[in-house]
Structure formats: C-alpha cells, structure tokens
Design a protein around this motif. Structure first.
Motif, PDB file in Angstrom:
ATOM      1  N   ASP A   1      37.749  63.892  55.174  1.00 30.11           N
ATOM      2  CA  ASP A   1      37.969  65.342  55.219  1.00 30.11           C
ATOM      3  C   ASP A   1      37.056  65.955  56.275  1.00 30.11           C
ATOM      4  O   ASP A   1      36.044  66.586  55.960  1.00 30.11           O
ATOM      5  CB  ASP A   1      37.688  65.946  53.841  1.00 30.11           C
ATOM      6  CG  ASP A   1      38.120  67.390  53.740  1.00 30.11           C
ATOM      7  OD1 ASP A   1      38.983  67.830  54.525  1.00 30.11           O
ATOM      8  OD2 ASP A   1      37.579  68.094  52.862  1.00 30.11           O
ATOM      9  N   PRO A   2      37.393  65.774  57.576  1.00 36.75           N
ATOM     10  CA  PRO A   2      36.488  66.233  58.633  1.00 36.75           C
ATOM     11  C   PRO A   2      36.396  67.756  58.727  1.00 36.75           C
ATOM     12  O   PRO A   2      37.334  68.474  58.379  1.00 36.75           O
ATOM     13  CB  PRO A   2      37.119  65.666  59.910  1.00 36.75           C
ATOM     14  CG  PRO A   2      38.563  65.516  59.571  1.00 36.75           C
ATOM     15  CD  PRO A   2      38.611  65.197  58.105  1.00 36.75           C
ATOM     16  N   VAL A   3      35.243  68.221  59.172  1.00 40.14           N
ATOM     17  CA  VAL A   3      35.041  69.639  59.467  1.00 40.14           C
ATOM     18  C   VAL A   3      35.496  69.844  60.900  1.00 40.14           C
ATOM     19  O   VAL A   3      35.070  69.126  61.801  1.00 40.14           O
ATOM     20  CB  VAL A   3      33.560  70.036  59.311  1.00 40.14           C
ATOM     21  CG1 VAL A   3      33.355  71.492  59.664  1.00 40.14           C
ATOM     22  CG2 VAL A   3      33.071  69.736  57.906  1.00 40.14           C
ATOM     23  N   THR A   4      36.380  70.806  61.107  1.00 37.46           N
ATOM     24  CA  THR A   4      36.902  71.083  62.450  1.00 37.46           C
ATOM     25  C   THR A   4      36.558  72.513  62.838  1.00 37.46           C
ATOM     26  O   THR A   4      36.203  73.333  61.997  1.00 37.46           O
ATOM     27  CB  THR A   4      38.427  70.907  62.506  1.00 37.46           C
ATOM     28  OG1 THR A   4      39.047  71.837  61.612  1.00 37.46           O
ATOM     29  CG2 THR A   4      38.841  69.490  62.125  1.00 37.46           C
ATOM     30  N   VAL A   5      36.684  72.807  64.137  1.00 37.10           N
ATOM     31  CA  VAL A   5      36.535  74.176  64.623  1.00 37.10           C
ATOM     32  C   VAL A   5      37.826  74.582  65.305  1.00 37.10           C
ATOM     33  O   VAL A   5      38.483  73.769  65.952  1.00 37.10           O
ATOM     34  CB  VAL A   5      35.333  74.357  65.575  1.00 37.10           C
ATOM     35  CG1 VAL A   5      34.040  74.097  64.852  1.00 37.10           C
ATOM     36  CG2 VAL A   5      35.436  73.481  66.785  1.00 37.10           C
ATOM     37  N   ASN A   6      38.175  75.826  65.131  1.00 35.19           N
ATOM     38  CA  ASN A   6      39.354  76.375  65.780  1.00 35.19           C
ATOM     39  C   ASN A   6      39.076  76.568  67.257  1.00 35.19           C
ATOM     40  O   ASN A   6      37.942  76.880  67.650  1.00 35.19           O
ATOM     41  CB  ASN A   6      39.738  77.708  65.132  1.00 35.19           C
ATOM     42  CG  ASN A   6      41.014  78.270  65.687  1.00 35.19           C
ATOM     43  OD1 ASN A   6      41.017  78.877  66.750  1.00 35.19           O
ATOM     44  ND2 ASN A   6      42.107  78.043  64.980  1.00 35.19           N
ATOM     45  N   ILE A   7      40.089  76.414  68.061  1.00 32.81           N
ATOM     46  CA  ILE A   7      39.947  76.543  69.516  1.00 32.81           C
ATOM     47  C   ILE A   7      39.422  77.921  69.924  1.00 32.81           C
ATOM     48  O   ILE A   7      38.826  78.074  70.985  1.00 32.81           O
ATOM     49  CB  ILE A   7      41.284  76.208  70.216  1.00 32.81           C
ATOM     50  CG1 ILE A   7      41.040  75.942  71.688  1.00 32.81           C
ATOM     51  CG2 ILE A   7      42.318  77.295  69.959  1.00 32.81           C
ATOM     52  CD1 ILE A   7      42.185  75.241  72.384  1.00 32.81           C
ATOM     53  N   ASN A   8      39.582  78.913  69.064  1.00 34.52           N
ATOM     54  CA  ASN A   8      39.125  80.272  69.368  1.00 34.52           C
ATOM     55  C   ASN A   8      37.749  80.589  68.786  1.00 34.52           C
ATOM     56  O   ASN A   8      37.292  81.726  68.853  1.00 34.52           O
ATOM     57  CB  ASN A   8      40.143  81.298  68.860  1.00 34.52           C
ATOM     58  CG  ASN A   8      41.460  81.166  69.586  1.00 34.52           C
ATOM     59  OD1 ASN A   8      41.512  81.071  70.810  1.00 34.52           O
ATOM     60  ND2 ASN A   8      42.545  81.120  68.840  1.00 34.52           N
ATOM     61  N   ALA A   9      37.073  79.589  68.225  1.00 37.85           N
ATOM     62  CA  ALA A   9      35.746  79.808  67.635  1.00 37.85           C
ATOM     63  C   ALA A   9      34.737  80.188  68.720  1.00 37.85           C
ATOM     64  O   ALA A   9      34.859  79.778  69.875  1.00 37.85           O
ATOM     65  CB  ALA A   9      35.278  78.544  66.910  1.00 37.85           C
ATOM     66  N   THR A  10      33.735  80.936  68.341  1.00 37.46           N
ATOM     67  CA  THR A  10      32.670  81.323  69.266  1.00 37.46           C
ATOM     68  C   THR A  10      31.563  80.281  69.240  1.00 37.46           C
ATOM     69  O   THR A  10      31.473  79.470  68.309  1.00 37.46           O
ATOM     70  CB  THR A  10      32.079  82.687  68.887  1.00 37.46           C
ATOM     71  OG1 THR A  10      31.421  82.556  67.621  1.00 37.46           O
ATOM     72  CG2 THR A  10      33.143  83.774  68.822  1.00 37.46           C
ATOM     73  N   LEU A  11      30.696  80.327  70.242  1.00 32.04           N
ATOM     74  CA  LEU A  11      29.544  79.428  70.268  1.00 32.04           C
ATOM     75  C   LEU A  11      28.664  79.635  69.044  1.00 32.04           C
ATOM     76  O   LEU A  11      28.147  78.675  68.475  1.00 32.04           O
ATOM     77  CB  LEU A  11      28.712  79.653  71.534  1.00 32.04           C
ATOM     78  CG  LEU A  11      29.323  79.175  72.839  1.00 32.04           C
ATOM     79  CD1 LEU A  11      28.406  79.529  74.000  1.00 32.04           C
ATOM     80  CD2 LEU A  11      29.581  77.689  72.805  1.00 32.04           C
ATOM     81  N   THR A  12      28.509  80.863  68.626  1.00 32.45           N
ATOM     82  CA  THR A  12      27.695  81.162  67.452  1.00 32.45           C
ATOM     83  C   THR A  12      28.296  80.517  66.212  1.00 32.45           C
ATOM     84  O   THR A  12      27.571  79.925  65.400  1.00 32.45           O
ATOM     85  CB  THR A  12      27.569  82.686  67.250  1.00 32.45           C
ATOM     86  OG1 THR A  12      26.951  83.249  68.402  1.00 32.45           O
ATOM     87  CG2 THR A  12      26.763  83.029  66.018  1.00 32.45           C
ATOM     88  N   GLU A  13      29.605  80.591  66.055  1.00 30.57           N
ATOM     89  CA  GLU A  13      30.261  79.973  64.906  1.00 30.57           C
ATOM     90  C   GLU A  13      30.068  78.454  64.912  1.00 30.57           C
ATOM     91  O   GLU A  13      29.772  77.849  63.875  1.00 30.57           O
ATOM     92  CB  GLU A  13      31.756  80.309  64.890  1.00 30.57           C
ATOM     93  CG  GLU A  13      32.038  81.763  64.599  1.00 30.57           C
ATOM     94  CD  GLU A  13      33.483  82.159  64.839  1.00 30.57           C
ATOM     95  OE1 GLU A  13      33.935  83.101  64.155  1.00 30.57           O
ATOM     96  OE2 GLU A  13      34.167  81.549  65.696  1.00 30.57           O
ATOM     97  N   VAL A  14      30.192  77.847  66.084  1.00 31.32           N
ATOM     98  CA  VAL A  14      30.020  76.397  66.191  1.00 31.32           C
ATOM     99  C   VAL A  14      28.571  76.017  65.886  1.00 31.32           C
ATOM    100  O   VAL A  14      28.315  75.068  65.137  1.00 31.32           O
ATOM    101  CB  VAL A  14      30.458  75.891  67.584  1.00 31.32           C
ATOM    102  CG1 VAL A  14      30.155  74.404  67.738  1.00 31.32           C
ATOM    103  CG2 VAL A  14      31.936  76.158  67.814  1.00 31.32           C
ATOM    104  N   ARG A  15      27.615  76.763  66.430  1.00 28.13           N
ATOM    105  CA  ARG A  15      26.200  76.497  66.148  1.00 28.13           C
ATOM    106  C   ARG A  15      25.908  76.606  64.656  1.00 28.13           C
ATOM    107  O   ARG A  15      25.169  75.791  64.087  1.00 28.13           O
ATOM    108  CB  ARG A  15      25.305  77.470  66.912  1.00 28.13           C
ATOM    109  CG  ARG A  15      24.871  76.954  68.240  1.00 28.13           C
ATOM    110  CD  ARG A  15      23.787  77.838  68.793  1.00 28.13           C
ATOM    111  NE  ARG A  15      24.240  79.224  68.791  1.00 28.13           N
ATOM    112  CZ  ARG A  15      24.011  80.092  69.746  1.00 28.13           C
ATOM    113  NH1 ARG A  15      23.291  79.759  70.782  1.00 28.13           N
ATOM    114  NH2 ARG A  15      24.458  81.314  69.683  1.00 28.13           N
TER     115      ARG A  15
END
Length: 78
Positions: free
Chosen positions: A14-28
């Motif tokens: 069950d991997p954690v993914t990020v949406n292509i529209n995520a911000t750098l802050t959200e990814v951090r």
C-alpha cells in the motif's frame, strides 16, 4: 536481502503516493510524516514518475544558486 529475492517480498503493498499537482511543501510534509525519501508521482491511477528528497531539496534551494552544478555541490557537501 538475497540477490534473487523477488521485489514483491520487500515492496510495500500500500504505497504512499503524491499527486502530480502536489506542492513542494506537501511532499516535504509527507516525507517527514512517513520517513520516506522517494514517492511515486501519480495522475489518477497513472504513474508519472518518482520524486526524491534530493529533487525537493534541489528545487527548494534553486533560487539561491546560479546554476545546477552549484546546487549539486552544496547538497553533496551537506
């Protein structure tokens, strides 16, 4: 880990993914929350790429340097 061990035995189901529209802050924030340094980037159910902690740092520090070589050197020194 054995050399011939299948990836399925070490990968998360069950991997954690990020949406292509995520911000750098959200990814951090996700990196801090989950302790991961890489995330699959998705658009819906389609894999678009991988974002790494190094990518995030390079983009975050990008405005402080003249060129990409300076960024890379500084990050390696860290």
């Amino acid at each position: 880990m054995k050399k011939r061990e299948p990836l399925s035995s070490i990968m998360t189901s069950d991997p954690v993914t990020v949406n292509i529209n995520a911000t750098l802050t959200e990814v951090r924030n996700l990196m801090a929350k989950h302790g991961f340094r890489h995330f699959p980037v998705v658009d819906g159910n389609e894999l678009k790429g991988i974002v790494s902690q190094t990518d995030v740092m390079r983009l975050s520090f990008g405005n402080m340097f003249e060129n990409e070589k300076e960024i890379d050197s500084t990050m390696l020194d860290m």
